[in-house]
Scaffold this motif. Sequence first.
Motif, PDB file in Angstrom:
ATOM      1  N   SER A 151      45.200  31.895  53.884  1.00  0.00           N
ATOM      2  CA  SER A 151      45.599  32.555  52.296  1.00  0.00           C
ATOM      3  C   SER A 151      46.785  33.296  52.325  1.00  0.00           C
ATOM      4  O   SER A 151      47.517  33.079  51.370  1.00  0.00           O
ATOM      5  N   MET A 154      49.426  30.846  51.535  1.00  0.00           N
ATOM      6  CA  MET A 154      49.292  30.346  50.322  1.00  0.00           C
ATOM      7  C   MET A 154      49.841  31.375  49.494  1.00  0.00           C
ATOM      8  O   MET A 154      50.670  31.327  48.346  1.00  0.00           O
ATOM      9  N   MET A 155      49.730  32.723  49.779  1.00  0.00           N
ATOM     10  CA  MET A 155      50.344  33.880  48.995  1.00  0.00           C
ATOM     11  C   MET A 155      51.620  33.872  49.196  1.00  0.00           C
ATOM     12  O   MET A 155      52.424  34.014  48.419  1.00  0.00           O
ATOM     13  N   GLY A 281      48.055  32.888  40.791  1.00  0.00           N
ATOM     14  CA  GLY A 281      47.628  32.736  42.114  1.00  0.00           C
ATOM     15  C   GLY A 281      47.826  33.705  43.265  1.00  0.00           C
ATOM     16  O   GLY A 281      47.003  33.787  43.990  1.00  0.00           O
ATOM     17  N   MET A 285      44.525  34.807  45.224  1.00  0.00           N
ATOM     18  CA  MET A 285      44.132  34.393  46.579  1.00  0.00           C
ATOM     19  C   MET A 285      43.715  35.552  47.623  1.00  0.00           C
ATOM     20  O   MET A 285      43.466  35.059  48.727  1.00  0.00           O
ATOM     21  N   CYS A 288      40.365  34.872  48.178  1.00  0.00           N
ATOM     22  CA  CYS A 288      39.772  33.612  49.316  1.00  0.00           C
ATOM     23  C   CYS A 288      39.038  33.811  50.300  1.00  0.00           C
ATOM     24  O   CYS A 288      38.068  33.031  50.622  1.00  0.00           O
ATOM     25  N   GLY A 304      38.465  25.356  42.405  1.00  0.00           N
ATOM     26  CA  GLY A 304      39.863  25.444  42.150  1.00  0.00           C
ATOM     27  C   GLY A 304      40.497  24.323  41.622  1.00  0.00           C
ATOM     28  O   GLY A 304      41.292  24.469  40.610  1.00  0.00           O
ATOM     29  N   CYS A 335      45.089  30.071  38.399  1.00  0.00           N
ATOM     30  CA  CYS A 335      43.845  30.308  39.262  1.00  0.00           C
ATOM     31  C   CYS A 335      43.397  28.966  39.904  1.00  0.00           C
ATOM     32  O   CYS A 335      42.478  29.287  40.847  1.00  0.00           O
ATOM     33  N   SER A 337      44.766  28.187  42.472  1.00  0.00           N
ATOM     34  CA  SER A 337      45.294  28.550  43.707  1.00  0.00           C
ATOM     35  C   SER A 337      43.982  29.106  44.516  1.00  0.00           C
ATOM     36  O   SER A 337      44.172  29.169  45.601  1.00  0.00           O
ATOM     37  N   ILE A 338      42.869  29.571  43.739  1.00  0.00           N
ATOM     38  CA  ILE A 338      41.892  30.108  44.397  1.00  0.00           C
ATOM     39  C   ILE A 338      41.252  29.022  45.381  1.00  0.00           C
ATOM     40  O   ILE A 338      40.773  29.508  46.547  1.00  0.00           O
ATOM     41  N   SER A 340      43.381  26.804  47.105  1.00  0.00           N
ATOM     42  CA  SER A 340      44.599  26.312  47.976  1.00  0.00           C
ATOM     43  C   SER A 340      44.414  26.527  49.406  1.00  0.00           C
ATOM     44  O   SER A 340      44.480  25.534  50.403  1.00  0.00           O
ATOM     45  N   PRO A 341      43.764  27.513  49.970  1.00  0.00           N
ATOM     46  CA  PRO A 341      43.834  27.950  51.415  1.00  0.00           C
ATOM     47  C   PRO A 341      42.852  27.098  52.054  1.00  0.00           C
ATOM     48  O   PRO A 341      42.706  27.023  53.108  1.00  0.00           O
TER      49      PRO A 341
END
Length: 453
Positions: A151, A154-155, A281, A285, A288, A304, A335, A337-338, A340-341
Motif C-alpha cells: 500500500s 502504491m501511495m 488514489g 490507499m 487498503c 477497484g 479511486c 487505486s483502492i 492497486s496494492p
Amino acid sequence: MNTKKGEVGNLQVGMYGIGNFAAQLSWTMVSTYLAIFYTDVFGLAPAAVALLMLIAKVWDGINDPIMGVIMEKNNSRFGKYRPFIVVGTIVLVVFTILTFTVPNFGSTGKLVWAYVTYICLGMSYTMENVPFNALPSRMTKNPNRINQLFSASMMGGAFGGMVLMSCTLPIVMALGNGDQAVGYQRTAALYAIVAVILNLIVVYFCKENVETVEKAKQTVTTKELVVAVLKNRNLMLLLIYTLILMISVMGRVGVMIYFYMYCVANPALMGVLMIIPNIAGMLVMPFCPVLMRKFGKKNVAIAGVLIGSFGLGMMFFGPYTNMPWMILASIVYGCYSIGSPCGGGLLIDAVDEYEKKNGVRTEGLAFSLSGLMNKIGGGIGSAAGVALIGFFGYTNNAELTPTILKGINVGANLMPIVMMLLALVPLFFFNAKESNGPVENKETVAQDQKATA
C-alpha cells in the motif's frame, strides 16, 4: 524455515513507499511523455512510435524472467535483492537521459537511436524494479505488514505520478528556455539523479530481515523453477490478469496527454485534471490494508477495477469539455487505486501456497514474470493507443477534425474500459488461500490503524 533478523516498522514501510516514488521519476516520465516527445519533438510518425514501443516493451518483458532466475540464484551477503536495486538505479540514470536526447542524425539514425536507448532504458528499469517489487517478501513474513508495504508503494507511486504530471511540462519549459528538446533532456536528467538518491535511501533502510533456508535451494535448477511457476495455477491466472489490466492502464497513460490537450482543450486545467486521479488514489490507499484484511485482497481488487471502469465511462460518454463533470469523473477513476496494492499480496499468496504443497519457492521468478506481464501489457497498450489515434488520422500538426478527436477519446477511455473488464475474468478464477492475518489480533489492528492515520 524462516528466521527473522529484525522487524519492519512504520519507518521501513514509509521508506519502501519512497522507492516507488523514485520509480515514477522514470516510469511516469516515460509512460506519460515519451510518446508525445517522440511524435512532437523527436519527429517520429505515430505508426513508427507504436511499433517501437511494442517491440521495446516485449523485449523488455523477456528480460524480466531472466532477471528473476538471476535473483533466485543470488545469495550475496548484501542481500538477495538490494544489490540489484543499487546497480540498476545507477545505470537507469544514464539511459533516462539518453532516451530524452534528440541526436543530430537523419531520420534513420534517429529511429535507430530511439530503439537502442529505449530498449536499454527498459533493461535498466528491469534490473532496478523487479527486485524492488519482490523485496517485501524478504522484509517480513507478517501478512499485514506486507499489505502495508504494498500500500505504501502504491501511495508513493501515486504521489510520484502526481508530481510528474503537474511539474514536468513547466520544468521542461523552464529548463529548455523555449527549446523543448533541451528541456526534456534536462528534466529527465534532474529526475534520474533524484531517483538515484532516493533508491539508495530505500536500500539503506529496507533490510532483508527474513532468511529462507530451503533444503531444495541448493539443488533446484532453472528448469525446475520454470516448471514450478508454470504449474502454479493461481500464479498463472494472476499473471494473465496483470497482462490485461496493464494493457488498459498503460494504453490510457500513453495517450491521455493527447486527450487532455486536444479533446478537453483546457490548458489552464489540464495539469489539474491529470493529477486528480493520483490525489484520489493517495486518499483511498491508506485504507487498503484494513479493507484487504476485512474483505480479502481479491474482492478489493475486483472493486477497484469496477470503480475505475465506471470513472472512465464517465469520461468517454460524458461531456468531456464540462470541467465539473471531468473533475468528478477523474475522482471516481482515481479511486480505482483502492485495489492497486492487492496484486503483490495475491502473488505472494500464490507463491506461499505452492511452496507449502511442493517445497519450492519461486518469489523472485514470480515477481519477474509479473514484471514481464506489466511490460508486455504496457507495450501492447501503449502501441494500441498510439496506433488508434494514428488510425483515426492524427499526425503532428494535423487539423483536429471530429474524427481525430473521436479516435483520441476511444484510445484514452473506451479501449481501457474494455480491457479493464476483461481483466476481471482470470481474477474471478483465482482461489489461493489469502494470508490476511488474524483480525482478532489487537496489536496488528492497532498497527494498521496507526499506519492508516
